[in-house]
Design a protein around this motif. Structure first.
Motif, PDB file in Angstrom:
ATOM      1  N   GLN A  58      50.279  71.508  68.083  1.00 17.36           N
ATOM      2  CA  GLN A  58      49.882  72.190  66.726  1.00 17.36           C
ATOM      3  C   GLN A  58      49.729  70.810  65.827  1.00 17.36           C
ATOM      4  N   TYR A  59      51.083  70.213  65.664  1.00 17.71           N
ATOM      5  CA  TYR A  59      51.035  69.110  65.049  1.00 17.71           C
ATOM      6  C   TYR A  59      49.964  68.185  65.244  1.00 17.71           C
ATOM      7  N   LEU A  60      50.351  68.080  66.622  1.00 16.47           N
ATOM      8  CA  LEU A  60      48.717  66.653  66.937  1.00 16.47           C
ATOM      9  C   LEU A  60      47.279  66.614  66.337  1.00 16.47           C
ATOM     10  N   TRP A  61      46.884  68.519  66.780  1.00 17.73           N
ATOM     11  CA  TRP A  61      45.158  68.895  66.770  1.00 17.73           C
ATOM     12  C   TRP A  61      45.397  68.564  65.238  1.00 17.73           C
ATOM     13  N   ALA A  62      46.377  69.486  64.019  1.00 16.63           N
ATOM     14  CA  ALA A  62      46.234  69.078  63.073  1.00 16.63           C
ATOM     15  C   ALA A  62      45.966  67.916  62.478  1.00 16.63           C
ATOM     16  N   HIS A  63      46.374  66.931  63.345  1.00 14.35           N
ATOM     17  CA  HIS A  63      46.598  65.255  62.944  1.00 14.35           C
ATOM     18  C   HIS A  63      44.580  65.188  63.006  1.00 14.35           C
ATOM     19  N   PHE A 114      48.725  79.698  63.404  1.00 14.39           N
ATOM     20  CA  PHE A 114      48.561  79.963  61.467  1.00 14.39           C
ATOM     21  C   PHE A 114      48.121  78.870  60.853  1.00 14.39           C
ATOM     22  N   CYS A 115      49.722  78.254  60.802  1.00 13.89           N
ATOM     23  CA  CYS A 115      49.595  77.225  60.292  1.00 13.89           C
ATOM     24  C   CYS A 115      48.489  75.890  60.452  1.00 13.89           C
ATOM     25  N   MET A 116      48.962  75.567  61.381  1.00  9.27           N
ATOM     26  CA  MET A 116      47.898  74.770  62.300  1.00  9.27           C
ATOM     27  C   MET A 116      46.759  74.758  61.768  1.00  9.27           C
ATOM     28  N   ILE A 117      46.220  76.431  61.688  1.00  8.51           N
ATOM     29  CA  ILE A 117      45.060  76.804  61.051  1.00  8.51           C
ATOM     30  C   ILE A 117      44.948  76.633  59.503  1.00  8.51           C
ATOM     31  N   GLY A 118      45.998  76.590  59.073  1.00 10.07           N
ATOM     32  CA  GLY A 118      45.963  76.354  57.372  1.00 10.07           C
ATOM     33  C   GLY A 118      46.002  74.790  56.848  1.00 10.07           C
ATOM     34  N   PHE A 119      47.004  74.189  57.803  1.00 10.49           N
ATOM     35  CA  PHE A 119      46.596  72.872  58.014  1.00 10.49           C
ATOM     36  C   PHE A 119      45.719  72.128  58.371  1.00 10.49           C
ATOM     37  N   SER A 120      44.524  72.653  59.035  1.00  8.95           N
ATOM     38  CA  SER A 120      43.412  71.992  59.906  1.00  8.95           C
ATOM     39  C   SER A 120      41.991  72.336  57.724  1.00  8.95           C
ATOM     40  N   VAL A 121      42.583  73.428  57.972  1.00  8.61           N
ATOM     41  CA  VAL A 121      41.822  74.090  56.600  1.00  8.61           C
ATOM     42  C   VAL A 121      41.609  72.682  55.411  1.00  8.61           C
ATOM     43  N   LEU A 122      42.861  72.893  55.314  1.00  7.73           N
ATOM     44  CA  LEU A 122      43.091  71.660  54.287  1.00  7.73           C
ATOM     45  C   LEU A 122      42.454  71.056  54.539  1.00  7.73           C
ATOM     46  N   PHE A 123      43.220  70.678  55.369  1.00  2.77           N
ATOM     47  CA  PHE A 123      42.877  68.390  55.864  1.00  2.77           C
ATOM     48  C   PHE A 123      40.967  68.739  55.415  1.00  2.77           C
ATOM     49  N   SER A 124      40.624  69.871  56.138  1.00  3.17           N
ATOM     50  CA  SER A 124      39.347  69.728  56.221  1.00  3.17           C
ATOM     51  C   SER A 124      37.972  69.848  55.242  1.00  3.17           C
ATOM     52  N   ILE A 125      38.846  70.169  53.754  1.00  2.00           N
ATOM     53  CA  ILE A 125      38.606  70.659  52.791  1.00  2.00           C
ATOM     54  C   ILE A 125      38.772  69.707  51.784  1.00  2.00           C
TER      55      ILE A 125
END
Length: 182
Positions: free
Chosen positions: A4-9, A70-81
């Motif tokens: 999950q960490y690596l995906w968001a990264h 769910f945390c990964m989804i949140g970080f992914s949204v933040l990192f994409s915006i």
């Protein structure tokens, strides 16, 4: 559950490969793909077989994995915006990475001890085994990379300085700098 960490990264770096003015389609695609990671986890959670007794805590780790997703989804949204990313978000993300690292280690240990669970809770066991394999891959990657990140942080740009194209690791990562930072 380091995946999950690596995906968001990876989302952070993938979004930045595209021009700022043309990121909307990529954002939507990546966010839909990120949301799709919930489907197999919820499927395994919903199977009646998963609620049966297992000597190890695989069911609890499945629930933890859903929370981390769910945390990964949140970080992914933040990192994409967000561009640039505030240091508070980066700090929270790296704390999340440390927690997923430890959870991945624990999951791997529990899955290695849960051989009898393949009979009683087959779906849960094999899904946990897959998560454990992804966790081991992530753990190995982070175990190799973290010392370089720390040394580069202590002695500024000694390991890699992309701006001046110098450092011990410049040649190995010049074509794939996404493994380097967030």
């Amino acid at each position: 559950m380091v995946w999950q960490y690596l995906w968001a990264h990876g989302v952070f770096h993938l979004i930045r490969w595209f021009p700022r003015t043309n990121r909307s389609k990529v954002r939507i695609f990546i966010l839909l793909l990120t949301l799709a990671f919930l489907i197999p986890q919820i499927f395994v959670l919903a199977t009646p077989e998963s609620a049966r007794f297992c000597g190890q805590h695989l069911f609890e780790f499945l629930i933890v994995s859903i929370v981390y997703t769910f945390c990964m989804i949140g970080f992914s949204v933040l990192f994409s915006i967000m561009d640039p990313i505030p240091w508070e978000v980066k700090l929270a993300f790296h704390i999340f990475g440390g927690i997923t690292y430890l959870s991945g280690l624990l999951l791997t240990i529990f899955v290695s001890l849960a051989g009898e669970c393949s009979v009683t809770t087959g779906t849960l066991y094999f899904f946990s085994l897959a998560l454990s394999i992804f966790s081991v891959i992530g753990i190995v990657f982070l175990t190799v990379m973290v010392p370089f990140w720390i040394v580069n942080r202590i002695w500024k740009n000694s390991v890699l300085d992309l701006r001046y194209r110098t450092g011990v690791c410049y040649e190995p990562v010049k074509c794939c700098s996404c493994v380097w930072h967030i």
